[in-house]
Write an enzyme that holds these catalytic residues in place. Structure first.
Site, mmCIF file in Angstrom:
data_model
loop_
_atom_site.group_PDB
_atom_site.id
_atom_site.type_symbol
_atom_site.label_atom_id
_atom_site.label_comp_id
_atom_site.label_asym_id
_atom_site.label_seq_id
_atom_site.Cartn_x
_atom_site.Cartn_y
_atom_site.Cartn_z
ATOM 1 N N ASP A 183 40.076 -20.321 113.912
ATOM 2 C CA ASP A 183 40.396 -19.558 112.865
ATOM 3 C C ASP A 183 40.114 -18.115 113.290
ATOM 4 O O ASP A 183 40.470 -17.113 112.728
ATOM 5 C CB ASP A 183 40.129 -19.845 111.369
ATOM 6 C CG ASP A 183 38.667 -20.035 111.456
ATOM 7 O OD1 ASP A 183 37.894 -19.561 112.274
ATOM 8 O OD2 ASP A 183 38.172 -20.313 110.067
ATOM 9 N N CYS A 236 39.796 -18.155 89.456
ATOM 10 C CA CYS A 236 39.112 -17.242 90.571
ATOM 11 C C CYS A 236 38.417 -16.237 89.566
ATOM 12 O O CYS A 236 38.680 -15.578 88.726
ATOM 13 C CB CYS A 236 39.924 -16.572 91.246
ATOM 14 S SG CYS A 236 39.116 -15.619 92.392
#
Length: 372
Positions: free
Chosen positions: A154, A219
């Protein structure tokens, strides 16, 4: 020579080689510009990448928008995944992560439990992927001498979730994670670019998030936006790992005792309710590699005396090396300030005199939070 038969045999052999290298899933995608390239450019234009300037470099953007820029002549992306399981990510063994992100549970010592992202409990996953992708690359070159390959994890300029969806490995969820109906999202992705032409797998076209918005609502910093967008500047993973400067004061209370990364949007996802746990943890610590202490005060006491060399010796080869000594102490100071209790005050007073300005500032904030 039956070209179609030979091509099918090569694809089966590469798939088998990926499994032999230790990957759980493998898919094949064409080396074409990613479907969400325009969305990526808009994401950068809005500044959602924060201080991760490397993502906006002209050469990196060019390669993300066309894998053939990363490997000239590239025809295929071999996309692989590794399950790391849904075991709660805590610093010490045998503990459970708190259900709510802003809460803290007393440890056995009466101090406070540090919560870390599940993937970060052992070796740095980049090292594991590099080793296994190198093994896969060698196998591909044995199968087709002269084939060229290039590996990416990544940190490389590849829009990996986009290519993974095209390779049939899942769909991109509302939390921007790749999701698979059988695996959930507790897995990492890697890619091997090659100039071999391998028939692509069918893409994963279903969007199985439906009307669910649990990740968005859960979140604590409102980092997940409608439209499958993540404002990294608000994300706890970014704040505790990638950010090099001070954590914005308004966001510190929402971090709770999550001192390295965050799994909240995955923890609440229904597709992770029965997520499989691999028989062998791929990122398990090397023999003799100690885990961090299982409470925040003890972790601070271990970290604070270390200089740069001592930190590298202790945390080299682990994900904790990413934020460095000062970043980890910054995060732990915030965690202790949120946890409350008099046990944290002595160690925070010592951090308030630390050589690092960023550590001192967060320790003073934590002391003020404990007094309020």
């Amino acid at each position: 020579m039956n070209v179609a038969r030979d091509a099918a045999a090569l694809k089966r052999a590469v798939r088998a080689a990926a499994r032999a290298a230790g990957f759980d899933r493998v898919g094949f995608a064409p080396a074409a510009p990613p479907a969400h390239g325009d969305a990526y450019e808009a994401w950068l234009a809005n500044g959602y990448h924060g201080e991760m300037a490397y993502m906006a470099r002209e050469d990196a953007v060019r390669r993300r928008l066309d894998p053939r820029e990363a490997l000239p002549g590239c025809r295929t992306l071999i996309v692989v995944s590794l399950l790391y399981g849904s075991t709660p990510g805590v610093a010490g063994p045998g503990r459970s992560a708190p259900a709510a992100p802003a809460s803290a549970e007393p440890g056995a010592s009466g101090r406070w439990l540090p919560v870390v992202a599940r993937y970060a409990r052992g070796r740095d996953y980049h090292d594991v992927f590099e080793e296994r992708l190198d093994a896969l690359s060698a196998a591909v070159e044995d199968l087709s001498p002269g084939a060229r390959t290039k590996r990416y994890v990544d940190y490389g300029p590849v829009l990996e979730r986009d290519h993974a969806q095209r390779a049939g490995l899942g769909w991109i969820g509302k939390n921007t994670m790749l999701l698979h109906p059988d695996l959930g999202s507790y897995f990492m992705l890697g890619e091997l670019l090659t100039d071999l032409e391998i028939e692509p797998d069918p893409p994963f076209v279903d969007d199985r998030c439906g009307t669910c918005r649990r990740c968005i609502d859960a979140c604590p910093t409102d980092a997940i936006l409608d439209g499958r967008l993540l404002d990294a500047r608000l994300c706890i993973s970014y704040l505790t790992i990638e950010l090099r400067g001070p954590i914005p004061e308004a966001l510190r209370p929402a971090i709770g005792n999550r001192v390295f990364g965050c799994d909240i949007c995955q923890e609440v996802c229904p597709w992770n309710a029965d997520a499989p746990v691999p028989a062998e943890a791929p990122f398990a610590s090397r023999p003799g590699q100690p885990m961090p202490p299982e409470d925040m005060v003890a972790w601070v006491e271990e970290l604070a005396p270390l200089d740069a060399d001592g930190f590298r010796v202790r945390y080299g080869g682990t994900a904790f090396s990413r934020p460095g000594r000062d970043g980890l102490l910054r995060n732990l100071a915030v965690g202790l300030g949120n946890a409350g209790g008099p046990a944290a005050r002595p160690v925070l007073r010592r951090l308030a005199a630390d050589p690092s300005p960023i550590v001192r500032e967060h320790a003073r904030w934590a002391l003020d939070a404990l007094q309020s």
